[in-house]
Design a protein around this motif. Structure first.
Motif, short mmCIF file in Angstrom:
data_model
loop_
_atom_site.label_atom_id
_atom_site.label_comp_id
_atom_site.label_asym_id
_atom_site.label_seq_id
_atom_site.Cartn_x
_atom_site.Cartn_y
_atom_site.Cartn_z
N LEU A 1 0.84 -1.20 0.00
CA LEU A 1 0.00 0.00 0.00
C LEU A 1 0.87 1.24 0.00
N ASP A 2 0.61 2.13 -0.91
CA ASP A 2 1.28 3.42 -0.79
C ASP A 2 0.48 4.28 0.19
N ASP A 3 1.04 5.42 0.56
CA ASP A 3 0.42 6.23 1.61
C ASP A 3 -1.00 6.66 1.27
N ALA A 4 -1.17 7.04 0.01
CA ALA A 4 -2.48 7.55 -0.39
C ALA A 4 -3.54 6.46 -0.27
N LEU A 5 -3.16 5.26 -0.71
CA LEU A 5 -4.11 4.16 -0.67
C LEU A 5 -4.40 3.74 0.76
N ARG A 6 -3.33 3.72 1.55
CA ARG A 6 -3.48 3.36 2.96
C ARG A 6 -4.46 4.33 3.65
N GLU A 7 -4.27 5.59 3.35
CA GLU A 7 -5.11 6.61 3.96
C GLU A 7 -6.56 6.44 3.52
N ARG A 8 -6.72 6.21 2.24
CA ARG A 8 -8.05 6.06 1.69
C ARG A 8 -8.76 4.85 2.31
#
Length: 721
Positions: free
Chosen positions: A678-685
DNA sequence: CTGGCGAGCCAGTCGACGCTAGAGCGTCG
């Protein structure tokens, strides 16, 4: 001799400054003593060590005079200058400084004009009108003094838990060195973790009490011996606390420890229960009704066992329902140090801390924290060198950059923003909305009436950009009462807006207190346990906040910083969404809209501003706080969303929200999920969707393709990688 | 008392509020 800690050296310098000022000494000398104290307090290493390495006088603000005095203090807990001043001024005058509203100059004047040297004499003078005869003193001051004396008397004799612990543990260490001592423990209210401590209770297991008692009487901390016995001994310490020693045989140590840990009310209740069960409990053990010893109880758990109960943690022993809970097997599983994942309130030298951002981060990594927030003061606190918007924005850049270089610690950019007199925040909400974590605190104008103060704090809660209210009651155990605040109303507002209340573990604060922590639990308000560290070495100091939380029956699920950061981030994201992003609320705002673009206002009706020639719309943010506009480039189709009413009950009333599966985005998500990283954006989402219940059909679709239960898939992804 | 500038002296954290006196001082953060 036991080592003198930096904070104790600092206190001696503070006393010296007070006495010198009362004595009318040079004010710059006074200031220099104060400064030296403050600096020593904040040193990263023990002063003794720096002294040995000849590094102490290299520190700015510490010169040769201070070094000489520190040397003396380390040797004998005082110095020549302090001795001289103490002889000259006397303890009564210094005690008067503890009265709110009285500073050194006023104390000096009162002494010079009226010859007053004690609080009792001061009270008399205020009552008979003698105070008013002095220049620059009137009935207002006399009244203030009397009120201050009353408040002082109520809390007199108590000292903060941290100091009681420090002195208590030093005594424990000294006694533990004796060969006659089998066990030694601090009992009483220190063991129960109360914020303000009256007496110290020490318990020793030994078969030869004589040497133990005489060692106790000759400790460096002892000023005067009050009761001189072998198994029972009382002394007065230099800090004016009373310390009681009890020596008992090892086989009944558990019974004694329980008895002397208290509280009295808890013991009374437990003995009642024992009576009903046909046994008697004392500090010697458990007995039958006719005084036959059943068990001397070497361990505390033995006492409880005979009463059919599990061991009850000392912090709960206040007769506040703990016995009943124990009986039903419903004791809380109290929050522990190991449960805490991060720390969300700390200062660096950008304001009034002594470490850099990097140093704080390094220490946090050593401690195994998963995340920390840098929260320096805001500009209203000029004395603390508080940050204005420009400096905070710059700090945010630095913090984010450093965060990018760390892979095992999430470094968050935050602030401790002052709540101004009317409840406005001290920094631009648009900037606050960009941060990761915002603590809002009251530091100034603390003498408002209850209604004003309550409204003020609630307004900060309602701002939407605030994550936690720092040290909510303003109390200083043993020193200052909380400011007037209707906490109940604050709790309701905090719950409604998903704002946490801080339990600040600063040793002088411990705020929220135990009772208030429990109210949070009952009202469903999240609590965050912070150190309010002003130096890297303060970061490990969670024990005082933990003491309050445990006394307040808090478990892991009640404590925000015992949750993964994703949960906290989601709370914040959700709140910002529900309040409308404040970046759009800086009034009035000019926005660009494409042709055919239709704006909806709060009621979902079109036309909220005048459309100009270039398609720009002047939005009056005062009237239309919730108008939401995408930047021109980002708007592919004439889609407009508007926020429902601020209270936000009904989702999307009148607003058009894009809530469809986006094919190209879906494909992108599929690829991201398939990669398993997971990249940060996806993790956050993902966490936003999971924890905050945000709508995200595209994500849901992508997840459901990977398993029967998309929620489970999401959780696995978050925790697994 | 400390540190800076220049080698013995000089200046020293910011800002608001309350009280008493009608501008200033002391306290509190």
């Amino acid at each position: 001799m036991a080592r003198l800690e930096n904070s104790e050296i600092a206190r001696l310098f503070g006393e010296m400054a007070d006495l010198l000022q009362i004595d009318g000494g040079d004010r710059h000398r006074v200031a220099a003593f104060r400064r030296a104290g403050r600096i020593i307090e904040g040193l990263p290493r023990p002063a003794e060590e720096l002294l040995a390495r000849a590094e102490l006088d290299k520190i700015r603000g510490i010169g040769s005079g201070t070094v000489q005095r520190v040397k003396q203090m380390l040797r004998r807990h005082s110095c020549d200058e302090l001795d001289k001043l103490r002889r000259k001024v006397g303890p009564g005058l210094r005690e008067m400084l503890a009265i709110k509203g009285l500073g050194p100059t006023t104390v000096r004047n009162i002494h010079n004009h009226l010859g007053i040297e004690s609080i009792d004499a001061l009270e008399y003078a205020a009552k008979v009108g003698a105070i008013e005869t002095m220049p620059r003193m009137g009935p207002g001051m006399a009244h203030k003094i009397l009120a201050g004396i009353e408040a002082y008397r109520k809390r007199r004799g108590k000292i903060a838990l941290s100091e009681a612990q420090r002195v208590g543990r030093r005594i424990v260490r000294a006694l533990a060195e004796l060969p006659e001592v089998a066990r030694v423990e601090l009992a009483g209210s220190v063991r129960r973790g109360k914020a303000a401590i009256g007496d110290l209770d020490l318990l020793v297991a030994s078969s030869d009490p004589g040497p133990v008692s005489s060692r106790f009487q000759t400790l460096a901390d002892v000023e005067e011996v009050l009761v001189r016995g072998d198994t029972r001994c009382s002394v007065r310490l230099h800090n004016q606390q009373q310390a009681d020693l009890r020596v008992l045989p090892a086989p009944s140590f558990g019974a004694g420890l329980h008895y002397f840990t208290g509280s009295k009310l808890h013991n009374v209740e437990l003995r009642k229960r024992a009576g009903r069960m046909g046994v008697k409990v004392s500090d010697k053990g458990v007995f039958s009704r006719d005084e036959v010893l059943i068990d001397p109880c070497p361990e505390e758990a033995d006492v409880f066992r005979h009463l059919g109960l599990p061991w009850i943690p000392p912090e709960l022993r206040e007769n506040q329902g703990e016995i009943e809970a124990a009986e039903r097997g419903r004791l809380p599983k109290l929050i522990e140090a190991g449960d805490l994942l991060g720390d969300l309130h700390m200062h660096t030298r950008d304001s009034d801390g002594s470490g850099s951002v990097g140093e704080m981060a390094a220490r946090a990594r050593e401690l195994g924290h998963r995340y920390i927030a840098i929260t320096d003061h805001s500009k209203a606190l000029g004395i603390a060198n508080g940050l204005d918007e420009r400096r905070l924005a710059a700090q945010m850049q630095r913090v984010r950059k450093l965060d990018g270089e760390l892979d095992d610690l999430r470094l968050l950019s935050g602030v401790e923003v002052d709540i101004l007199a009317d409840g406005e925040l001290d920094l631009d909400p648009a900037l606050l909305a960009q941060l990761d974590w915002v603590v809002a605190s009251v530091h100034k104008w603390t003498n408002q009436d209850e209604a004003t103060m309550t409204r003020r704090v609630i307004r900060a809660i309602e701002s939407g950009v605030v994550d936690a209210i720092g040290h909510p009651t303003g109390r200083r155990p043993g020193k200052r009462d909380p400011y007037p605040l209707e906490l109940e109303a604050v709790l309701v507002a905090a719950r409604d807006h998903d704002v946490a209340l801080e339990c600040n573990g600063g040793p002088n604060r411990m705020d929220l207190g135990d009772v208030d922590c429990r109210r949070c639990r009952e009202r469903g308000v999240a609590v965050v346990l912070d150190t309010d560290a002003h130096a890297p070495r303060h970061l490990g100091r969670h024990e005082f906040a933990l003491a309050m939380a445990r006394r307040g029956w808090l478990e892991r699920q009640h404590v925000l910083n015992a949750q993964p950061w994703e949960v906290l981030a989601a709370r914040r994201a959700r709140r910002l969404r529900d309040h409308g992003d404040p970046a759009w609320r800086v009034a009035p705002t000019i926005v660009q809209v494409p042709v055919g673009f239709e704006l909806a206002d709060d009621e979902g009706e079109g036309e909220v501003g005048e459309v100009g020639e270039g398609g720009e719309v002047l939005v009056d943010a005062e009237d239309h706080a919730w108008v939401d506009v995408e930047p021109l480039e980002a708007v592919a189709a004439p889609v407009v969303t508007s926020k429902p009413d601020a209270e936000g009950e009904g989702e999307d009333s009148g607003a058009v929200e894009v809530a469809e599966v986006d094919a190209s985005e879906l494909e992108q998500l599929r690829r991201g999920l398939a990669a398993g990283v997971l990249d940060d954006a996806l993790r956050e989402r993902l966490s936003y969707w999971l924890m905050a219940g945000a709508e995200d059909p595209t994500l849901e679709q992508a997840l459901s393709e990977r398993g029967p239960n998309p929620l489970q898939v999401g959780f696995d992804l978050l925790s697994g990688s």
